[in-house]
Motif scaffolding. Structure first.
Motif, PDB file in Angstrom:
ATOM      1  N   PHE A 198      -4.755  -3.392   8.782  1.00 57.28           N
ATOM      2  CA  PHE A 198      -3.355  -3.416   8.377  1.00 57.28           C
ATOM      3  C   PHE A 198      -3.185  -2.814   6.989  1.00 57.28           C
ATOM      4  O   PHE A 198      -2.277  -2.025   6.744  1.00 57.28           O
ATOM      5  CB  PHE A 198      -2.855  -4.856   8.380  1.00 57.28           C
ATOM      6  N   ALA A 199      -4.043  -3.227   6.103  1.00 54.85           N
ATOM      7  CA  ALA A 199      -3.933  -2.734   4.733  1.00 54.85           C
ATOM      8  C   ALA A 199      -3.960  -1.216   4.730  1.00 54.85           C
ATOM      9  O   ALA A 199      -3.136  -0.553   4.072  1.00 54.85           O
ATOM     10  CB  ALA A 199      -5.070  -3.302   3.889  1.00 54.85           C
ATOM     11  N   GLU A 200      -4.902  -0.655   5.458  1.00 54.00           N
ATOM     12  CA  GLU A 200      -4.997   0.805   5.533  1.00 54.00           C
ATOM     13  C   GLU A 200      -3.730   1.415   6.128  1.00 54.00           C
ATOM     14  O   GLU A 200      -3.201   2.403   5.610  1.00 54.00           O
ATOM     15  CB  GLU A 200      -6.199   1.204   6.395  1.00 54.00           C
ATOM     16  N   MET A 201      -3.264   0.805   7.203  1.00 55.83           N
ATOM     17  CA  MET A 201      -2.092   1.351   7.875  1.00 55.83           C
ATOM     18  C   MET A 201      -0.883   1.371   6.949  1.00 55.83           C
ATOM     19  O   MET A 201      -0.163   2.353   6.858  1.00 55.83           O
ATOM     20  CB  MET A 201      -1.765   0.527   9.123  1.00 55.83           C
ATOM     21  N   ILE A 202      -0.703   0.256   6.246  1.00 58.11           N
ATOM     22  CA  ILE A 202       0.458   0.171   5.358  1.00 58.11           C
ATOM     23  C   ILE A 202       0.344   1.206   4.233  1.00 58.11           C
ATOM     24  O   ILE A 202       1.307   1.856   3.854  1.00 58.11           O
ATOM     25  CB  ILE A 202       0.578  -1.252   4.765  1.00 58.11           C
ATOM     26  N   ARG A 203      -0.880   1.391   3.753  1.00 57.16           N
ATOM     27  CA  ARG A 203      -1.091   2.358   2.676  1.00 57.16           C
ATOM     28  C   ARG A 203      -0.731   3.757   3.154  1.00 57.16           C
ATOM     29  O   ARG A 203      -0.120   4.538   2.442  1.00 57.16           O
ATOM     30  CB  ARG A 203      -2.564   2.309   2.229  1.00 57.16           C
ATOM     31  N   ASP A 204      -1.123   4.056   4.371  1.00 60.57           N
ATOM     32  CA  ASP A 204      -0.916   5.411   4.880  1.00 60.57           C
ATOM     33  C   ASP A 204       0.515   5.694   5.319  1.00 60.57           C
ATOM     34  O   ASP A 204       0.869   6.833   5.592  1.00 60.57           O
ATOM     35  CB  ASP A 204      -1.848   5.668   6.088  1.00 60.57           C
ATOM     36  N   MET A 205       1.298   4.652   5.421  1.00 64.65           N
ATOM     37  CA  MET A 205       2.652   4.862   5.920  1.00 64.65           C
ATOM     38  C   MET A 205       3.576   5.412   4.852  1.00 64.65           C
ATOM     39  O   MET A 205       3.443   5.103   3.684  1.00 64.65           O
ATOM     40  CB  MET A 205       3.213   3.536   6.440  1.00 64.65           C
ATOM     41  N   GLN A 207       6.950   5.802   2.628  1.00 64.60           N
ATOM     42  CA  GLN A 207       7.687   4.721   1.984  1.00 64.60           C
ATOM     43  C   GLN A 207       8.928   4.333   2.785  1.00 64.60           C
ATOM     44  O   GLN A 207       9.374   3.201   2.738  1.00 64.60           O
ATOM     45  CB  GLN A 207       8.095   5.186   0.575  1.00 64.60           C
ATOM     46  N   ASN A 208       9.465   5.265   3.532  1.00 69.27           N
ATOM     47  CA  ASN A 208      10.674   4.977   4.310  1.00 69.27           C
ATOM     48  C   ASN A 208      10.432   4.011   5.463  1.00 69.27           C
ATOM     49  O   ASN A 208      11.349   3.554   6.102  1.00 69.27           O
ATOM     50  CB  ASN A 208      11.269   6.271   4.865  1.00 69.27           C
ATOM     51  N   ARG A 209       9.193   3.702   5.710  1.00 71.20           N
ATOM     52  CA  ARG A 209       8.912   2.787   6.820  1.00 71.20           C
ATOM     53  C   ARG A 209       8.793   1.352   6.334  1.00 71.20           C
ATOM     54  O   ARG A 209       7.980   0.581   6.813  1.00 71.20           O
ATOM     55  CB  ARG A 209       7.604   3.207   7.498  1.00 71.20           C
ATOM     56  N   LYS A 210       9.591   1.070   5.351  1.00 72.71           N
ATOM     57  CA  LYS A 210       9.512  -0.253   4.731  1.00 72.71           C
ATOM     58  C   LYS A 210       9.599  -1.398   5.757  1.00 72.71           C
ATOM     59  O   LYS A 210       8.841  -2.376   5.702  1.00 72.71           O
ATOM     60  CB  LYS A 210      10.649  -0.392   3.716  1.00 72.71           C
ATOM     61  N   LEU A 211      10.522  -1.256   6.681  1.00 68.50           N
ATOM     62  CA  LEU A 211      10.745  -2.279   7.686  1.00 68.50           C
ATOM     63  C   LEU A 211       9.456  -2.592   8.453  1.00 68.50           C
ATOM     64  O   LEU A 211       9.061  -3.742   8.632  1.00 68.50           O
ATOM     65  CB  LEU A 211      11.815  -1.802   8.677  1.00 68.50           C
ATOM     66  N   LEU A 212       8.815  -1.531   8.838  1.00 71.33           N
ATOM     67  CA  LEU A 212       7.584  -1.665   9.602  1.00 71.33           C
ATOM     68  C   LEU A 212       6.518  -2.398   8.799  1.00 71.33           C
ATOM     69  O   LEU A 212       5.814  -3.277   9.316  1.00 71.33           O
ATOM     70  CB  LEU A 212       7.076  -0.267   9.966  1.00 71.33           C
TER      71      LEU A 212
END
Lengths: 339, 339
Positions: A198-205, A207-212
DNA sequence: TGTTAGCACTCAAGGATGGAGAGTGCTAAC
DNA sequence: GTTAGCACTCTCCATCCTTGAGTGCTAACA
């Protein structure tokens, strides 16, 4: 003063007798046993020695002797090297374990009952820690405004669910999209590595995918609660048949321990050994100071292991219990790993 | 010979006393009570009448009287009209029920414990029949060759799963497709109507979709097994504190009943009444012939109802038990229906 | 030197005995 | 209709005694 062959023979005879009768054993009883060719007087001398060595105790003068904790420990240690599976009874147990369903819960529940029926003691079966299981599927299903169910299906057919509160503004379609993405990303990963992924996924996302990212954080927080609180107990009433629990107050204490699942889980921690035996005072709980706990382990799927165990009086039939546990451990492993 | 005001007053006093002491009640004891202004001799005459009427029994001459089943029945019937919620204790119970998780299982489990703690008897909580719940989501997840998990998420956040054997030749993609279709078709339908919907779907399907029809048949067969086997028991050891269960053999019988979940489920069938009280011989099981079972119901979501109950000695504190059950029923309903 | 028979001693379990206490039923008086 | 008094019953409990199982010690035996 050591423990020569004869002393050990006598000690073993005493323990064997005490296990079946629960009554202090006298010298005459032992003398009459096959395999012991000595008169009561000789036995008495040996018993006196054994008492001095701490293996026997006397409830009062003119009563027979009963084995001490130390005696059981010796008995069990010697015994462990020699245990072997019984042959004809295996079949009977296997028959009872026969069940259409390969559902984990069903198998475990059944196992607890079969164990307690076969031994006449109380059985406890602990479901494996699911941390090491691999994820097959993740689904988030909206249930009501702001609330959804997080469902995780793992290998070995274990389904775990938790209620999660979801950020405002997420539609059902959003959640399905997230589910699909999560399943893709997490498939075949062990549950315990979710946090890191998860940590990796969030880092790679972006910024506009805040909701996700918010949603994922919520899920991550709940992964921990999707853990294994499953402990199954069989034959909780069995121990009441033994004179040790003729005292209702004692029985009550014992049952109270069985009701505290967290406590049980702790008690069952086998430490990964194949067969673990804790006799009387070796248990932390004072309520169980005259109980013994014998545990074995079983495997589910590739590597996660669960524990099955028997709680009985210290004078339990260790030989039989070990045999049954060993056999059942294998049986469960096989059922749960069957392709 | 009828049951005038005074006889009823005396009978009630006897029952009240017996409930707290579990000892045969004598005439002097009643005479001393506030609200009864008669001498022991008068009470004795009345008691003699009450015995003849079948409301009292005497363990032996020169012992006091104990209430019969018939007396409890009368007592409870009269009482029921007047019960009301206690005020300050409600808060204490409510506090204990406070839990972050709205997960059904967690709430029910907690409720069982709170119930048994509050009453000092044994509590049983039965999860609602899920047949009438509405389906939110259906997912079939392949687990291994020919085996898959069927997961159904319903309203009220109940997740049910079953292992199903799937026809050869179905790929994971197939299963996902089927899952999507099933969810679309079944969403918002009650589980009990699945069978009928399936029949229609299969009829409407082209003959070339044989595989799909097969899969659906398998699922349909398993829907039945996705049922509610969940019965939670709290305070199973509580009854051992009462002199009625000083006899270990009796206690053992009782515990054996508690272990048979199917039996419990049957016993708890309340028949939809708000409060149901079955006293002693009114229970089918001979093991429970000196127990009373009081049940109430709670609602989950829109219309499905579950049962919560208390098992205690016939001389249980009905007034208090009814009060607590009533309150808890409402509390659970509220927690489980909260949006 | 190890083993055994004999014997006195100890102690718990179980049965009999005998108040003490609680409670009743009956009778007679209020 | 209510109550006091009294004889009677029955359980509970403590006490005493007997019985039986088992021990420890000593002396004799192989």
């Amino acid at each position: 003063m050591g423990l020569d062959e004869r002393k050990f023979l006598i000690l073993q005879a005493i323990i064997d007798d005490y296990i079946t009768t629960a009554m202090p054993v006298g010298s005459r009883t032992i003398s009459r046993k096959a395999g012991v060719g000595f008169s009561p007087a000789t036995i008495r001398n040996e018993m006196s020695d054994l008492e001095e060595l701490g293996y026997l105790a006397q409830p009062h003068t003119s009563a027979g002797r009963i084995p001490s904790y130390k005696a059981y420990r010796l008995y069990v240690d010697k015994l462990l090297k020699a245990y072997q599976l019984s042959n004809d009874e295996c079949q009977r147990i296997a028959e009872h374990m026969e069940t259409r369903s390969r559902q984990v819960e069903a198998v475990i529940r059944r196992a607890a009952r079969v164990l307690s029926d076969a031994t006449k003691y109380t059985s406890v079966v602990v479901v494996p820690h699911i941390g090491s299981l691999r994820i097959r599927h993740v689904q988030i299903v909206p249930v009501s405004e702001g609330v959804a169910m997080l469902v995780i299906v793992t290998t070995a057919g274990i389904v775990k669910d938790a209620v999660i509160h979801i950020p405002e503004g997420l539609t059902a379609d959003h959640l399905y999209g997230i589910s699909r993405m999560l399943t893709e990303q997490l498939a075949d990963k062990p549950i315990e590595s979710v946090r890191q992924i998860f940590a990796e996924m969030i880092r790679d996302m972006g910024q506009n995918r805040k909701l996700l990212a918010d949603a994922m954080r919520v899920i991550e927080e709940n992964i921990a609660s999707v853990d294994d609180r499953d402990v199954y107990v069989g034959g909780s009433a069995n121990l009441l048949s033994y004179p040790e629990y003729a005292d209702v107050a004692k029985a009550k204490n014992f049952l109270a321990v069985l009701e505290s699942r967290e406590m049980l889980r702790k008690l069952m921690g086998s430490g990964g050994v194949e067969i673990s035996i804790r006799i009387g005072p070796e248990n932390e709980l004072p309520e169980l100071s005259d109980c013994s706990i014998v545990t074995a382990s079983y495997r589910m799927g590739d590597q996660s292991t669960g524990t099955l165990g028997i709680i009985g009086p210290t004078r339990m039939d260790y030989s039989r219990v070990i045999t049954v546990l060993h056999f059942m451990g294998n049986a469960i492993s096989q059922l749960l790993s069957e392709k």
